[in-house]
Scaffold this active site. Structure first.
Site, mmCIF file in Angstrom:
data_model
loop_
_atom_site.group_PDB
_atom_site.id
_atom_site.type_symbol
_atom_site.label_atom_id
_atom_site.label_comp_id
_atom_site.label_asym_id
_atom_site.label_seq_id
_atom_site.Cartn_x
_atom_site.Cartn_y
_atom_site.Cartn_z
ATOM 1 N N LYS A 224 3.055 -3.108 -23.000
ATOM 2 C CA LYS A 224 3.273 -1.968 -23.064
ATOM 3 C C LYS A 224 3.820 -1.215 -24.577
ATOM 4 O O LYS A 224 2.715 -1.645 -25.213
ATOM 5 C CB LYS A 224 4.185 -1.275 -21.963
ATOM 6 N N ARG B 231 1.398 -26.211 -26.557
ATOM 7 C CA ARG B 231 1.888 -25.409 -25.534
ATOM 8 C C ARG B 231 3.408 -25.239 -25.691
ATOM 9 O O ARG B 231 4.048 -24.355 -25.603
ATOM 10 C CB ARG B 231 1.612 -26.206 -24.147
HETATM 11 C C1 LIG Z 1 3.671 -3.387 -16.717
HETATM 12 C C2 LIG Z 1 5.046 -4.206 -16.261
HETATM 13 C C3 LIG Z 1 5.448 -5.225 -15.767
HETATM 14 C C4 LIG Z 1 4.440 -6.335 -15.855
HETATM 15 O O1 LIG Z 1 3.903 -6.768 -16.868
HETATM 16 P P1 LIG Z 1 2.416 -7.460 -17.167
HETATM 17 O O2 LIG Z 1 2.293 -7.549 -18.521
HETATM 18 O O3 LIG Z 1 1.326 -6.338 -16.673
HETATM 19 O O4 LIG Z 1 2.277 -8.843 -16.369
HETATM 20 C C5 LIG Z 1 6.923 -5.674 -15.651
HETATM 21 N N1 LIG Z 1 8.025 -4.755 -15.607
HETATM 22 C C6 LIG Z 1 7.510 -3.275 -16.078
HETATM 23 C C7 LIG Z 1 8.491 -2.349 -16.119
HETATM 24 C C8 LIG Z 1 6.034 -3.008 -16.589
HETATM 25 O O5 LIG Z 1 6.088 -1.514 -16.936
#
Ligand SMILES: *Cc1c(COP(=O)(O)O)cnc(C)c1O
Length: 378
Positions: A195, A46
């Protein structure tokens, strides 16, 4: 060295013990210690895992920071970092902030006595006016989601610094390839690595990066104490995805630019939001603070019927939540990313029922345009 070279030769691209050109997945929870008096660098996974560490040092270096932290999701990164704040603290937040961030601020952190004021962050005067004596943080996204609004990051960070507050920027849409907020005076960069950073729609992960070592120590304490870390398998997948970040962003951005120009000329499209279009209100500021408009655009259609036909009919773009994958993703902010926002709040912010967001992947732009043309124009 330039970004494209650094992304391949990160300093963590060769395993020091074997020379392997892919850093191993250290699938272990604990590490044997040699002596009662002296523990090794690694004791429990961790706290530190070598695979996660390679990824954390890579993201830190790409953002121009001194320390990076990898988390189990973008929301885990954002929520962990928000634990820097204490009851009584106040935050100023851009009004079309990611829906999950809005939810965690208004439904969880508010209960802990950390309050937020949402402002139109394209207006520096509005940001300054929202500050109170107890304001400790400014939370921004530029471009914002899904309206692609642009905030002058350097100007906004100056306002915060003069008032003794730190600036946090969610840099998910841009990635460090196109924009590095730490270089213009912001204090913490956050990411949903789910993303563009990972880029292959197969991992949920998040990051925080800082320049100031003191702030780094505080976030490190929270990461270890709160424990929302990224596992070694996922860390390895993101290390692999990151290697093609530059070529993916370049190609997707080129297609997004073409698609945005095409959409702007269609009569059933009532508005196109893309920082790469000269007509975009934030075009000049964005061009100054980043090296490209990115691969996400939003547009509104002239009716609910056409909106539905496009969302449900597209085959080359998955109708889905998320963005930043090698496959194009078309989404519906009113029911997806911003479903957590009350309808009246959403409407007030310009996220209407015919607004569509498109994350452009690596398909050929000609094919994407041909399919959209058929669906939009019936
Ligand atoms: C998807 C997203 C998040 C959240 O991220 P997760 O990996 O889904 O928890 C936060 N900020 C933006 C701009 C995003 O597109």
């Amino acid at each position: 060295m330039k970004f494209g070279t650094r992304i391949i030769h990160t300093g963590h691209d060769i395993d020091p013990t074997t020379g392997a050109v892919s850093i191993p997945i250290y699938q272990t929870s604990t590490f044997r210690q040699e002596s009662v008096d002296h523990f090794g660098k690694y004791d429990y996974a961790r706290s530190d895992n070598p695979t996660r560490e390679a990824l954390e040092e890579t993201i830190a270096q790409l953002e121009g920071g001194t320390r990076g932290f990898a988390y189990a999701s973008g929301m885990a990164a954002i929520s962990s970092v928000l634990l820097l704040f204490s009851p009584g603290d106040h935050l100023v937040v851009c009004e079309d902030v990611y829906g999950g961030t809005f939810r965690v601020l208004t439904q969880l952190f508010s209960r802990l006595g950390i309050t937020s004021t949402f402002v139109d962050a394209t207006d520096l005067d509005a940001i300054a006016a929202a500050f109170r004596p107890e304001t400790k943080g400014l939370f921004l996204e530029s471009p914002s989601n899904p309206l692609l609004k642009i905030t002058d990051l350097e100007g906004a960070a100056r306002i915060a610094r003069e008032r003794g507050a730190i600036t946090l920027v969610d840099n998910t849409f841009m990635t460090p390839y196109l924009q590095r907020p730490l270089e213009v005076g912001c204090d913490i960069v956050l990411h949903s690595g789910t993303k563009f950073l990972n880029g292959h729609s197969d991992v949920i992960c998040g990051f925080a990066v800082v320049k100031d070592p003191e702030l780094g120590k505080r976030i490190r304490f929270i990461q270890n104490a709160f424990g929302a870390i990224l596992g070694p398998q996922d860390s390895w997948l993101v290390l692999r995805g990151l290697k093609t970040l530059r070529v993916r962003m370049e190609e997707s951005q080129r297609s997004a630019t073409r698609i945005a120009s095409w959409l702007a000329g269609e009569k059933r499209v009532t508005r196109v939001l893309y920082p790469g279009l000269p007509s975009h209100p934030g075009h000049a500021i964005h061009a100054r603070q980043s090296s490209g408009p990115g691969a996400v655009l939003s547009f509104a259609l002239d009716s609910l019927e056409v909106t539905r036909r496009l969302l449900e009919g597209m085959k080359l773009a998955a109708f889905a939540v998320s963005l930043g994958g090698v496959e194009s993703i078309i989404s519906y902010p009113a029911r997806m990313s911003h479903a957590a926002m009350p309808p009246e709040e959403r409407a007030a912010r310009g996220i209407g029922d015919t607004l569509v967001r498109l994350s452009v992947g690596l398909e050929e732009a000609d094919d994407l345009i041909a399919e959209m043309d058929r669906l939009i124009n019936g």
